[in-house]
Design an enzyme around this catalytic site. Structure first.
Site, PDB file in Angstrom:
ATOM      1  N   LYS A 283       0.835  -1.203   0.000  1.00 40.47           N
ATOM      2  CA  LYS A 283       0.000   0.000   0.000  1.00 40.47           C
ATOM      3  C   LYS A 283       0.867   1.250   0.000  1.00 40.47           C
ATOM      4  O   LYS A 283       2.004   1.198   0.473  1.00 40.47           O
ATOM      5  CB  LYS A 283      -0.855   0.025   1.273  1.00 40.47           C
ATOM      6  CG  LYS A 283      -2.003  -0.955   1.296  1.00 40.47           C
ATOM      7  CD  LYS A 283      -2.814  -0.807   2.573  1.00 40.47           C
ATOM      8  CE  LYS A 283      -3.962  -1.796   2.628  1.00 40.47           C
ATOM      9  NZ  LYS A 283      -5.016  -1.539   1.630  1.00 40.47           N
ATOM     10  N   ARG A 357     -10.561 -11.259   1.703  1.00 34.65           N
ATOM     11  CA  ARG A 357     -11.402 -12.315   1.118  1.00 34.65           C
ATOM     12  C   ARG A 357     -10.716 -13.676   1.188  1.00 34.65           C
ATOM     13  O   ARG A 357     -11.373 -14.707   1.224  1.00 34.65           O
ATOM     14  CB  ARG A 357     -11.790 -11.919  -0.320  1.00 34.65           C
ATOM     15  CG  ARG A 357     -10.614 -11.674  -1.213  1.00 34.65           C
ATOM     16  CD  ARG A 357     -10.984 -10.877  -2.464  1.00 34.65           C
ATOM     17  NE  ARG A 357     -11.064  -9.433  -2.209  1.00 34.65           N
ATOM     18  CZ  ARG A 357     -11.411  -8.536  -3.121  1.00 34.65           C
ATOM     19  NH1 ARG A 357     -11.732  -8.908  -4.336  1.00 34.65           N
ATOM     20  NH2 ARG A 357     -11.453  -7.248  -2.807  1.00 34.65           N
TER      21      ARG A 357
END
Ligand code: BES
Ligand code: ZN
Ligand code: ZN
Length: 505
Positions: A283, A357
Site C-alpha cells: 500500500k 477475502r
C-alpha cells in the site's frame, strides 16, 4: 461510571445537575418564532423555569443543542442542563443516544461530576421508560470511551455518576434495562479497544489471548487454532496470507449455548487482519497506519459474542475470527500465486492486498460446515465501499431479501446505518480466474465491493442465509457522523446490531 436508579419526586431529589431532554413541538408553521418546546410530563416548577429561561436564551430544543444554567436553586439541584431532542415527530432511540452523548460531553467539558437524567417525559416517544433508559445509557457510556492506554498522563473524567430519575416507572425494570445497556456498551468499548490497539501490540496471537481472557467467566467456550492446525485444517487462504509475516496466524472459535441443543446456531464471522500492509502489492505509505484497524470485523464478532454471553441470550451462537497479518516478508504470497481454500476451490492471488477475502473464504467454508441458521460476516473489506457510502453506511450484500429486511430492522433499532448493495451473477463472472477457479480481484472495472462480495459467496453453502457487511467506511475515524463514537479511532460498529440480530433471527 456509577449509574443509579431512583423513583422519587423530581423536585425533592438532590444532585449537582439536573439534565432535561426537551423535544421541539412539531408545528406545521415553518417560521422559527413558532417553534416551541414540548414540556409535557415535566413538573410545573420546571416548566416555568424553562419557559422563562427560553425567553432569555432562545433555547429551541434542536438536536445537539445545550444550555447550562448554574446556581439555579431549582428544587435541590445546583445546575440545570437542557438538551435538545429535535422535532418531536422524528424522535427515535437514536435521538436519545445522540442527546445523551451531547449531555455527557457538556457535563464533562463543564467539569461536572454528577447528574440526574429525568426520563418520564421521553416515554411518549420510545414507548417505554426502559427503552429510554437503555438508549440514554448507551449514549453516555459510548460517548465516554477513551483510548488512553499509552498516555503517560491519563486525564481523569469529571463526570462519574449518573442517576435515572422517574416518578412513574417501576425502578426494577429500569435497573434491568440499564444493567443490560452497561454490559452491551462494555463489549462495544472492548471491540473499540481491540481496534485502537497498535499492530505491534495486537498480533493475531494477542487478539486470541485477549479473547480468551475476556471470555473467562462468561460461559463462552473459546478454541484457538495455531498455524500448524490451520494448515492441517486445509485453510489455505488464511495460511497463505500469514506467510509474509513473522507473526503467526490464529483461527478463533467462540461458542455460546443459550438454547437447546436442537436449535441451530447463528454464526458470525469477522475479518481479523491485525495489520494490512498490502503485502507484495504494498500500500502507499499515506495513512497506512490506519490498517491496524483491519481487524475491526473480527473485533465486532468478539464484542458481540461476549455481549450475547453476558446478557445470557436464549440463543445458540458461534463466532469465527480468522486472524493474520498481511506483510511482504520473504515467504509472502506473490502476484500469480495460487492458494487452495478449505472447500477445495483454487484462487489466483493477482493482488496480495485483496487478502481479506482470502482469509474469510476459509472461515466461511468452516461456518457453512456447522450448518447454522444464518451466517453474517463483517469485514473492512474494500476501499470501494467508502467511495460508495462514505463513513455513514455499512454496505450489506445478500441475495436473501428476508435476511436483509431483518438486518435493516435490527440496524434501525441500534442506529447503525446499513445500505443494501447489489450482489448479482455479473460480479461472479468477474471473479473467475485464468489459471485457477477464481481470481482474488475482478477482471473488470468498477463495483469493487460487489465483486468482493461475489467472491465470498463462492464459499458459502447456498442453502444457508448469508449476508456480508462491508464496514471499511464505518469501523473507524467516522468523524462527526455519530457523536457517541470517537471522531478518530474505532467505532465498535456492528457489535450492537449483531447482538440485536441474535435475538431477531
Ligand atoms: N483492508 C483493505 C480495505 C480498506 C482499504 C479498508 C482502505 C479501509 C480503508 C483491503 O484489504 C484492501 O486492501 N482491499 C483492496 C482490494 C483491491 C486490491 C481489489 C482495496 O479496496 O483497494
Ligand atoms: Zn488489503
Ligand atoms: Zn485488508
Amino acid at each position: 461510571m456509577k449509574i443509579d436508579i431512583q423513583k422519587k419526586n423530581l423536585l425533592s431529589f438532590q444532585d449537582q445537575t439536573l439534565v432535561l431532554f426537551i423535544p421541539q413541538k412539531s408545528s406545521s408553521k415553518t417560521s422559527k418564532k413558532e417553534a416551541t418546546l414540548n414540556l409535557a410530563s415535566l413538573p410545573k416548577e420546571i416548566v416555568n423555569f424553562i419557559n422563562s429561561a427560553q425567553k432569555e436564551t432562545d433555547f429551541e430544543g434542536k438536536s445537539k443543542e445545550t444550555r447550562l444554567f448554574r446556581q439555579t436553586q431549582l428544587g435541590s439541584f445546583e445546575n440545570v442542563l437542557l438538551i435538545g431532542l429535535g422535532q418531536e415527530k422524528k424522535i427515535s432511540l437514536e435521538s436519545l443516544r445522540v442527546a445523551a452523548a451531547t449531555a455527557e460531553k457538556s457535563l464533562e467539558s463543564n467539569k461536572l461530576k454528577s447528574a440526574t437524567f429525568f426520563v418520564d417525559n421521553l416515554t411518549k416517544y420510545v414507548k417505554k421508560a426502559t427503552n429510554a433508559a437503555h438508549a440514554l445509557t448507551e449514549g453516555v457510556l459510548l460517548s465516554a470511551y477513551q483510548f488512553d492506554k499509552f498516555f503517560s498522563e491519563k486525564p481523569k473524567p469529571h463526570f462519574q455518576k449518573m442517576t435515572f430519575l422517574t416518578q412513574s416507572a417501576p425502578p426494577t425494570t429500569l435497573k434491568k434495562a440499564v444493567t443490560q445497556a452497561q454490559a452491551l456498551c462494555e463489549c462495544v468499548n472492548f471491540a473499540r479497544y481491540l481496534g485502537d490497539m497498535p499492530g505491534n501490540l495486537l498480533t493475531p496471537k494477542d487478539l486470541a489471548r485477549e479473547t480468551v481472557n475476556a471470555a473467562k467467566g462468561t460461559g463462552l467456550k473459546v478454541t484457538v487454532w495455531n498455524k500448524e492446525r490451520i494448515k492441517k485444517e486445509k485453510m489455505g487462504g488464511l495460511y497463505g496470507v500469514s506467510l509474509g509475516s513473522a507473526a503467526e496466524p490464529r483461527f478463533i472459535i467462540m461458542e455460546y449455548k443459550g438454547a437447546s441443543k436442537s436449535q441451530k446456531p447463528i454464526c458470525f464471522v469477522g475479518k481479523g487482519l491485525t495489520f494490512d500492509s498490502g503485502g507484495i502489492s504494498i500500500k502507499p505509505s499515506q495513512s497506512m497506519d490506519e490498517m491496524k484497524y483491519d481487524m475491526c470485523g473480527g473485533a465486532a464478532v468478539i464484542g458481540a459474542m461476549l455481549a450475547i454471553a453476558k446478557l445470557k441470550l436464549k440463543v445458540n451462537a458461534i463466532g469465527l475470527v480468522p486472524a493474520s497479518e498481511n506483510m511482504p516478508g520473504p515467504l509472502a504470497n506473490k502476484p500469480g500465486d495460487i492458494l487452495r481454500a478449505r472447500n477445495g476451490k483454487t484462487v489466483e492471488v493477482l493482488n496480495t492486498d485483496a487478502e481479506g477475502r482470502l482469509i474469510l473464504m476459509d472461515a466461511l467454508c468452516y461456518a457453512s460446515e456447522l450448518k447454522p441458521r444464518a451466517i453474517l460476516d463483517a469485514a473492512t473489506l474494500t476501499g470501494a465501499i467508502i467511495v460508495a457510502l462514505g463513513n455513514s453506511y455499512t454496505g450489506v450484500f445478500s441475495k436473501n431479501e428476508k435476511l436483509v429486511k431483518t438486518i435493516k430492522e435490527a440496524a434501525e433499532h441500534t442506529g447503525e446505518n446499513v445500505w443494501h448493495m447489489p450482489l448479482c451473477d455479473d460480479f461472479t463472472q468477474d471473479m473467475k480466474g485464468t489459471h485457477a477457479d477464481l481470481s482474488n480481484i475482478s477482471s473488470f472495472r468498477g463495483a469493487g465491493s460487489s465483486t468482493a462480495a461475489a467472491f465470498l459467496e463462492q464459499f458459502v453453502d447456498p442453502e444457508i442465509p448469508w449476508a456480508h457487511l462491508d464496514i471499511a467506511g464505518t469501523a473507524w475515524n467516522i468523524a462527526n457522523r455519530k457523536n457517541y463514537c470517537p471522531k478518530k479511532g474505532a467505532s465498535g460498529v456492528m457489535v450492537r446490531t449483531f447482538v440485536e440480530l441474535a435475538q431477531r433471527l
